[in-house]
Write a protein that holds these residues in place. Sequence first.
Motif, PDB file in Angstrom:
ATOM      1  N   THR A 175       9.807 -50.371  -1.214  1.00  0.00           N
ATOM      2  CA  THR A 175      10.053 -50.576  -0.239  1.00  0.00           C
ATOM      3  C   THR A 175       9.024 -50.820   0.769  1.00  0.00           C
ATOM      4  O   THR A 175       8.650 -52.237   1.547  1.00  0.00           O
ATOM      5  N   TRP A 176       8.167 -50.279   1.161  1.00  0.00           N
ATOM      6  CA  TRP A 176       7.599 -50.522   2.093  1.00  0.00           C
ATOM      7  C   TRP A 176       6.351 -51.814   1.977  1.00  0.00           C
ATOM      8  O   TRP A 176       6.203 -53.039   2.192  1.00  0.00           O
ATOM      9  N   ASN A 227       7.761 -54.159   0.181  1.00  0.00           N
ATOM     10  CA  ASN A 227       7.995 -55.297   0.856  1.00  0.00           C
ATOM     11  C   ASN A 227       8.320 -55.521   1.583  1.00  0.00           C
ATOM     12  O   ASN A 227       8.038 -56.916   1.891  1.00  0.00           O
ATOM     13  N   ARG A 228       8.404 -55.092   2.732  1.00  0.00           N
ATOM     14  CA  ARG A 228       7.852 -54.958   4.019  1.00  0.00           C
ATOM     15  C   ARG A 228       6.614 -55.794   4.422  1.00  0.00           C
ATOM     16  O   ARG A 228       6.537 -56.449   5.560  1.00  0.00           O
TER      17      ARG A 228
END
Length: 362
Positions: A111-112, A114-115
């Motif tokens: 998730t990190w 992709n951000r």
Amino acid sequence: MSALTDVPGAVVDERGLRHVGSPVAEQRRLASGGALAPLGDRRVISVGGEDRRSWLDSLSSQALTHLAPGVSTELLILDPQGRVEHAAAVVDDGETTWLLVDASDAEALATWLNRMRFRLRVEVRDRSDDLFVVGGTRAAVAALTTVAPAWVDPWPEVSPGGWAYARVEPHPGAERDWAEAIVDAAEHVRLIDAAVRGEVALAGLDAVEALRVAAWRPRVGVDADERLLPHEMDWLRTAVHLSKGCYRGQETVAKVHNLGHPPRRVVALQLDGSDNILPARGDEVRAGDTVIGTITSVAVHHEEGPIALALVKRTAPEDVPLVVMTADGPLAASAETVVPADAGATAAVPRLPRLGRRRAAE
């Protein structure tokens, strides 16, 4: 199609295969190349795209821009204060960079990442649903059909740009032969079917952990808390490049290494095994009546017996009897220094021969 629960003697929980009846014997087979370990507590993240290596380089503690295909390394993602947030084993195949991560960290790391893509030519995919990780010696995993080059653990060799704090020679992990292979679902099923038929020997996660702890090898999903600096676990040796370009947390890494000392330090504990008591992660470690730290990892080793890693205060006394406060009562322990109290680039320290066996707790 067989499942891990069909393997004779298998004990399986939410993490995966814990053992197949004899964790101690499984350690010997695993270390000698006679067994493979399905790593149900590991996950795979793939990073594709032309900018993948330079992008990961800019985000992490490791120099990755010119990482050659098939070369194994590892990275840390730090917060602005230099504390460890994520860790990953890294290998590139020329088109994709593969990250092998602890299961507890996979979703958060993906998730990190992709951000942080912005407009760069990178693609991050969590492959937890279709790819699996199998561990063993390099020769053992070479027999598997894999989707990428196997990751060969660089620990405890000092990687380019790294720094070793542990003074003991030879390092207890020097002879450890460990690799992790990425396989698809078909190969994973084939391995389990072969184990059910008795054609392949499997080892469980308990055996894997015992060999790791004995080698003083840190692991983010077990040994890290919200305050961990890489220096405290001697992680500069394989996961940090001290002369690479800027990344988040670099200033703290440099200041602690060059100008100060890590506030805590890891020690290896030999535990009293006479009462068959083992501590749990987070149990207090005391010197006399003073709490000096906490347990991070625990295992029963096939040669050394009950052992553990603990993070203690930098000022904790050395060469004194220790006590671990377990749920079943106090447990005697003796410590071997991994990261010394004066750890840092300016400390002129000799290398010391390692004792053949750690002193047993009295």
